[in-house]
Write a protein that holds these residues in place. Structure first.
Motif, PDB file in Angstrom:
ATOM      1  N   SER A  25      55.917  11.754  40.024  1.00  0.00           N
ATOM      2  CA  SER A  25      56.655  10.508  39.851  1.00  0.00           C
ATOM      3  C   SER A  25      55.745   9.301  39.652  1.00  0.00           C
ATOM      4  CB  SER A  25      57.558  10.270  41.068  1.00  0.00           C
ATOM      5  OG  SER A  25      58.477  11.315  41.216  1.00  0.00           O
TER       6      SER A  25
ATOM      7  N   TYR B 238      69.467  11.498  39.625  1.00  0.00           N
ATOM      8  CA  TYR B 238      69.708  10.817  40.898  1.00  0.00           C
ATOM      9  C   TYR B 238      71.192  10.823  41.269  1.00  0.00           C
ATOM     10  CZ  TYR B 238      69.558   7.188  44.476  1.00  0.00           C
ATOM     11  OH  TYR B 238      69.670   6.504  45.650  1.00  0.00           O
TER      12      TYR B 238
ATOM     13  N   PHE C  75      62.395  12.609  43.293  1.00  0.00           N
ATOM     14  CA  PHE C  75      61.725  12.394  42.014  1.00  0.00           C
ATOM     15  C   PHE C  75      62.222  11.120  41.343  1.00  0.00           C
ATOM     16  CE2 PHE C  75      61.915  13.041  37.391  1.00  0.00           C
ATOM     17  CZ  PHE C  75      60.580  13.238  37.101  1.00  0.00           C
ATOM     18  N   ALA C  76      63.522  10.937  41.302  1.00  0.00           N
ATOM     19  CA  ALA C  76      64.099   9.765  40.637  1.00  0.00           C
ATOM     20  C   ALA C  76      63.739   8.482  41.366  1.00  0.00           C
ATOM     21  CB  ALA C  76      65.616   9.920  40.562  1.00  0.00           C
TER      22      ALA C  76
ATOM     23  N   ILE D 292      66.480  10.454  34.518  1.00  0.00           N
ATOM     24  CA  ILE D 292      66.265  10.159  35.931  1.00  0.00           C
ATOM     25  C   ILE D 292      67.545   9.675  36.599  1.00  0.00           C
ATOM     26  CG2 ILE D 292      65.102   8.540  37.495  1.00  0.00           C
ATOM     27  CD1 ILE D 292      62.657   8.760  35.649  1.00  0.00           C
TER      28      ILE D 292
ATOM     29  N   SER E 186      57.060  14.996  44.363  1.00  0.00           N
ATOM     30  CA  SER E 186      57.622  13.662  44.152  1.00  0.00           C
ATOM     31  C   SER E 186      56.541  12.620  43.910  1.00  0.00           C
ATOM     32  CB  SER E 186      58.487  13.258  45.345  1.00  0.00           C
ATOM     33  OG  SER E 186      57.716  13.194  46.524  1.00  0.00           O
ATOM     34  N   TYR E 187      55.434  12.714  44.644  1.00  0.00           N
ATOM     35  CA  TYR E 187      54.363  11.734  44.461  1.00  0.00           C
ATOM     36  C   TYR E 187      53.426  12.116  43.323  1.00  0.00           C
ATOM     37  CZ  TYR E 187      55.431   8.917  48.558  1.00  0.00           C
ATOM     38  OH  TYR E 187      56.050   8.062  49.443  1.00  0.00           O
TER      39      TYR E 187
ATOM     40  N   GLY F   9      55.957   7.055  36.508  1.00  0.00           N
ATOM     41  CA  GLY F   9      56.362   5.664  36.671  1.00  0.00           C
ATOM     42  C   GLY F   9      55.384   4.700  36.024  1.00  0.00           C
TER      43      GLY F   9
ATOM     44  N   THR G 238      61.226   7.735  43.501  1.00  0.00           N
ATOM     45  CA  THR G 238      59.805   7.374  43.455  1.00  0.00           C
ATOM     46  C   THR G 238      59.391   6.919  42.065  1.00  0.00           C
ATOM     47  OG1 THR G 238      59.430   9.078  45.143  1.00  0.00           O
ATOM     48  CG2 THR G 238      57.494   8.160  44.069  1.00  0.00           C
ATOM     49  N   THR G 239      59.926   7.545  41.030  1.00  0.00           N
ATOM     50  CA  THR G 239      59.572   7.163  39.662  1.00  0.00           C
ATOM     51  C   THR G 239      60.015   5.732  39.349  1.00  0.00           C
ATOM     52  OG1 THR G 239      59.748   9.463  38.905  1.00  0.00           O
ATOM     53  CG2 THR G 239      59.849   7.747  37.231  1.00  0.00           C
TER      54      THR G 239
END
Length: 363
Positions: free
Chosen positions: A148, A175, A237-238, A171, A144-145, A152, A240-241
């Motif tokens: 994302s 989500y 993922f969604a 995304i 995720s980090y 982002g 954090t992005t």
């Protein structure tokens, strides 16, 4: 900074006491405690729990006292001495205040006792389930980090472009789809449900794990983790992005960025030398929650769907069975971890942006 850290540490004590007091009070009024759980098993369909606690045939002569009035649902007809023995076994023969103070004293020494129904120390039980949740949490956090944040940043730099629009659509859809529903879809498609049989359906490792070589163990480990990780990664993922994108867009539009560009700094220098540090503050603010969720909370539905015996299922089973030592121990440990990680997050704030000084603020 030392004074701020000391104040935060001291504030953790009443916070933990308050959390435990509220939870303990709620439990006192919740129907269906461990005594009633055993009574229900005794008067209904017996299982191993019944046999272990009652000693098999110890109910002979205990189920014929029709005049006994009990506070427990379904206890009519059971021997009052047997009910008292259950209360003593589960610790309900003492007043609530005495039990609560005793629990706090034990927890202060990290003595969490034994599970009511599993004949094992609570710490050992948590340690037994922890590897599964850590296996899921570590890789979800990294995915995720690690994916994302760069995505982002790219979306913020190319805001409004075709790339931004298409990735935003993907995304948002990701989500909106529940992780457990997507997990079921993956099982149907890729785990032998109806179509392909590429991935295993259950467990974290294969049955022949012990006989595999180290390279084969690594492949087998990730082979089992693929579908659960994909299912869990959607929401993280969604979120954090989009959070990274919006944070960078807010910073890019500020005056200091215009000034830096006017002085001749390149876009990369402006982005990573000035914008990055300020925009990442909100990401860091969400790290403690992500850390606790990823490493310790587990995911009940995903663990159930993929037959992974982790902390998510442990917590659910403990609540259903009213296994209070496990419930309160996990609550205490997770609350303490959350408070400590929250303090660490504030300290990281000061490292990322030295302008932040918590010493000048009242805690």
């Amino acid at each position: 900074m030392g004074g701020y850290i000391l104040r935060r540490l001291l504030l953790m004590i009443p916070t933990l006491i308050g959390i435990m007091a509220i939870s303990f009070t709620v439990v006192q009024f919740a129907p269906g405690g461990p005594v009633e759980q055993v009574i229900a098993e005794l008067t209904g369909q017996g299982n191993n729990t019944t046999e272990r606690i009652s000693g098999g045939n110890d109910l002979q002569g205990a189920a014929f006292n029709e005049d006994f009035n009990s506070q427990y649902r379904g206890a009519q007809g059971l021997d009052p001495e047997f009910i008292k023995s259950l209360e003593k076994q589960f610790g309900f023969d003492k007043p609530p205040l005495e039990r609560f103070l005793g629990m706090l004293w034990d927890y202060a020494r990290f003595d969490f006792g034994e599970s009511f129904f599993r004949n094992i120390d609570v710490i050992d039980l948590i340690a037994e389930k922890l590897p599964v949740s850590i296996s899921l949490g570590v890789w979800i956090l990294l995915l995720s980090y690690g994916i994302s944040i760069p995505l982002g940043i790219r979306k913020a730099v190319s805001d409004g472009s075709r790339f931004d629009v298409w990735t935003s659509g993907v995304i948002i859809i990701a989500y909106a789809v529940p992780g457990f529903l997507f997990g079921i879809l993956l099982i149907v498609l890729f785990a032998g449900g109806s179509f392909l049989d590429w991935f295993p359906l259950r467990g974290l490792t294969s049955d022949n794990w012990a006989s595999l070589s180290w390279p084969e163990k690594i492949v087998d480990y990730f082979w089992h983790l693929t579908l659960p990780l994909i299912s869990l990664a959607l929401a993280a993922f969604a979120t954090t992005t989009l959070l990274t994108k919006n944070s960078f867009i807010d910073e890019i539009r500020k005056q200091y960025v215009t000034t830096a560009r006017a002085k001749g700094l390149g876009e990369r220098k402006v982005l990573y030398g000035h914008v990055f540090r300020n925009a990442m503050l909100i990401i860091i603010a969400g790290f403690p929650g992500a850390f606790i969720t990823a490493f310790f909370s587990g995911s009940l539905l995903i663990e159930t769907i993929f037959s992974l015996d982790g902390l998510g299922r442990l917590g659910f089973d403990s609540v259903v069975k009213r296994d209070y030592p496990v419930v309160f121990a996990t609550l205490y440990i997770f609350s303490l971890m959350g408070l400590v990680v929250g303090l660490v997050s504030d300290l990281i704030y000061t490292w990322v942006d030295p302008r932040i000084d918590f010493e000048r603020r009242d805690v």
